[in-house]
Design an enzyme around this catalytic site. Structure first.
Site, PDB file in Angstrom:
ATOM      1  N   ASP A 113       0.866  -1.131  -0.037  1.00 35.23           N
ATOM      2  CA  ASP A 113      -0.044   0.087   0.217  1.00 35.23           C
ATOM      3  C   ASP A 113       0.730   1.310  -0.079  1.00 35.23           C
ATOM      4  O   ASP A 113       1.323   1.753   1.034  1.00 35.23           O
ATOM      5  CB  ASP A 113      -0.910  -0.149   1.213  1.00 35.23           C
ATOM      6  CG  ASP A 113      -1.768   1.209   1.346  1.00 35.23           C
ATOM      7  OD1 ASP A 113      -1.679   2.149   0.593  1.00 35.23           O
ATOM      8  OD2 ASP A 113      -2.636   1.085   2.133  1.00 35.23           O
ATOM      9  N   HIS A 172      -5.283   0.148   1.341  1.00 33.53           N
ATOM     10  CA  HIS A 172      -5.798  -1.339   1.936  1.00 33.53           C
ATOM     11  C   HIS A 172      -6.773  -1.133   2.756  1.00 33.53           C
ATOM     12  O   HIS A 172      -7.461  -2.071   3.093  1.00 33.53           O
ATOM     13  CB  HIS A 172      -4.528  -2.081   2.162  1.00 33.53           C
ATOM     14  CG  HIS A 172      -4.043  -1.803   3.673  1.00 33.53           C
ATOM     15  ND1 HIS A 172      -3.426  -0.682   3.970  1.00 33.53           N
ATOM     16  CD2 HIS A 172      -4.382  -2.473   4.969  1.00 33.53           C
ATOM     17  CE1 HIS A 172      -3.226  -0.639   5.432  1.00 33.53           C
ATOM     18  NE2 HIS A 172      -3.683  -1.887   5.841  1.00 33.53           N
ATOM     19  N   GLU A 174       1.942   2.466  13.194  1.00 33.70           N
ATOM     20  CA  GLU A 174       0.868   2.366  12.316  1.00 33.70           C
ATOM     21  C   GLU A 174       0.026   1.392  13.039  1.00 33.70           C
ATOM     22  O   GLU A 174       0.044   0.160  12.789  1.00 33.70           O
ATOM     23  CB  GLU A 174       1.625   1.744  10.921  1.00 33.70           C
ATOM     24  CG  GLU A 174       0.520   2.076   9.943  1.00 33.70           C
ATOM     25  CD  GLU A 174      -0.559   1.047   9.687  1.00 33.70           C
ATOM     26  OE1 GLU A 174      -1.691   1.156  10.425  1.00 33.70           O
ATOM     27  OE2 GLU A 174      -0.512   0.159   8.936  1.00 33.70           O
TER      28      GLU A 174
END
Lengths: 363, 363
Positions: free
Chosen positions: A28, A307, A120
């Site tokens: 991604d 994604h 993340e």
């Protein structure tokens, strides 16, 4: 008083031991390049400093931080993927600067304060997976006063959607199947297709109004208990005549400079205002090209796909709405009691004099 | 001595209670139209006759049989989808001719002999799901001597494949990830990507030789115990120089006229011959445009794609092969002991003087 590691947590960590999920995230480019750009943009705050990467996965963000000059990076992951992260670090001769810790942020030991947290942590609908709690734990355990958190802010949005093609493909399809009337299948089709939230990519054309802010998260101040249950009321006014098929949810995160964060307090102001208040909307839209040039990682329908796509909650039957018709109600997102990684979604909505309740679970 | 209904069987039946699987199968036009055409082509054997549809799902094949003039159709399904099948039958005013029986073919009662069995029982790699056993049970319980089974024959093929793009995307990808050498991820990537059989669509260009017949099934004579374990030896000669990445499996089924089936006994002849024997190959190819114009539903890479796609078993590392290089070995497909719906695949292969063994499970 550390939260115990449940069987559900173990299953969750195990799901990250498979290579596929990391491949998908790394491929991604919107995600990975925005993180890399944000890390490079904050180089002055990272150079010579100590970083912790919460949920490091394959270690790619830790390596970006090392490339940005970090003195030391603690790369923490409870999943067995940490074994591979360590191999990657070794192969890149970074073992002296990146320390892979295989365990939960609640359990591992770091014997110093850190200057920067990078993570993340975002799941579908932002909060699915409940990984933000680990960032908060890391912050409360190790972050220096005045330290940097990347990303710094996150905002979850919702908007009413129309999606006739999708509805038709799944539901109207049964009206005529090779010439046979199979509409007796439609109740089951509605239940199966629309019982659970659906992760799919829509476009700006599917959206009937400006979005409403469901939750704004300030990563510097948010605490774990306020994530257990989030409620908001919404009041949309449809910008066109269309069949309303459900609601879409998406989020963005913001890699602000720390200087900005201390002067703005988004969290209290943006939760309360109804989304069709022009002032609130204005401030939402501005954020995305904010004056400090903070990088934004957006998963909005009008932005390049990621994604995460968007998360859709479809109604069993569409509601015809006229231009300017009001769609109002409330949504509550709460961690499931059986498994806090799951999310219960309680939606109440009314339009054109009819009211509905929809419960769904994101598993 | 009826096989007990295990928890695995219940889970299997339950998976067919969801609408999505039926939508996917019905939207597979190659599948559904070939069945419809076959039923219409056999109209003379169906008109005024008694049919049993084994695993009727939504009931669409039963309705095709009613349209072809069947006097009575017993539509049997152990899954709760039978409830919807019954609703569809009622809505089409066919309740007098289609009798939906919600239960296993082992358990339901039909108080007459049947003239025709129709069933769409094929799983990935033909035998995955082990549903053919239910067709055999129905045949042994109810089919009249001289009755018709649709489809009548099924053949499982295998061939060596080259697929550099797929290998590169999953494995070589890690060599350079945003400029970082992450090849330390490659062992895990190989294990995760290639441990289990992969259902995907390839093309004729991925195939290195004519296929080998792994198993030919004559639905009139096959018995349940011969499906528990199937072994075959193969001996391919690569038609080109290429990296060999694994083997592909696919099948076709044949809606022959009964007249043909009694004169041909495919089953004993085609298992034995090695696939690169020109005579065997010739007969394999001929079957697909056979002189009786029997319809064939093919899931071969060179034919239009179906929802079955092809099943690939990838090696961890490609084997470079030259033109005419021999690739030989054996494969054993057996029902898993823990769950006979699962399939164990034991593959032994050697080429260029090196030998390998690969075990995988299709779950």
């Amino acid at each position: 008083e550390v939260a115990p590691c449940t069987e559900f947590d173990k299953a969750y960590f195990h799901s990250y031991a498979h290579v596929g999920i990391h491949e998908e995230m790394i491929k991604d480019r919107v995600r990975t390049e925005t993180y890399r750009n944000a890390i490079m943009q904050h180089r002055s705050s990272i150079e010579g400093k100590v970083v912790v990467d919460v949920g490091c996965g394959t270690g790619i963000l830790s390596i970006f931080c090392a490339q940005a000059g970090a003195k030391r990076v603690y790369a923490v992951d409870a999943s067995d993927i940490a074994v591979q992260a360590n191999e990657v670090v070794k192969a890149n001769n970074l073992s002296d600067r990146i320390i892979v810790l295989h365990g939960r942020v609640e359990d591992v030991e770091i014997d110093e304060e850190v200057d920067v947290i990078v993570s993340e942590w975002m799941g579908y609908m932002l909060l699915y997976e409940s990984m933000l709690g680990s960032v908060i734990t890391a912050r409360n355990r190790w972050l220096k006063h005045g330290g940097l958190i990347l990303p710094s802010y996150a905002t979850l949005y919702m908007a009413p959607v129309t999606h006739p093609d999708r509805y038709s493909e799944s539901i109207d399809f049964w009206r005529n199947v090779y010439g046979i009337d199979m509409s007796a299948m439609m109740p089951l089709a509605k239940q199966c297709a629309f019982e659970e939230p659906s992760v799919e990519t829509i476009t700006g054309e599917n959206i009937l109004t400006w979005p409403h802010v469901v939750k704004h998260v300030d990563c510097y101040t948010v605490e774990i208990d306020e994530l257990e249950s989030i409620s908001t009321r919404f009041n949309f006014k449809s910008m066109m005549r269309a069949p309303l098929h459900g609601f879409a949810f998406w989020f963005d995160v913001d890699f602000s400079n720390f200087a900005t964060s201390s002067t703005n307090n988004h969290s209290s102001s943006s939760i309360t205002g109804p989304s069709n208040d022009p002032l609130t909307d204005g401030s939402q839209r501005k954020k995305r090209s904010n004056p400090n040039d903070a990088l934004v990682l957006s998963t909005a329908p009008e932005d390049p796909p990621t994604h995460w796509q968007q998360t859709l909650i479809y109604f069993y039957d569409p509601i015809p709405v006229e231009q300017d018709q009001v769609i109002e109600g409330s949504v509550t997102l709460s961690q499931s009691r059986e498994n806090r990684r799951f999310m219960n979604i309680h939606l109440e909505y009314s339009s054109g004099g009819r009211s509905f309740i929809k419960e769904s679970v994101m598993r």
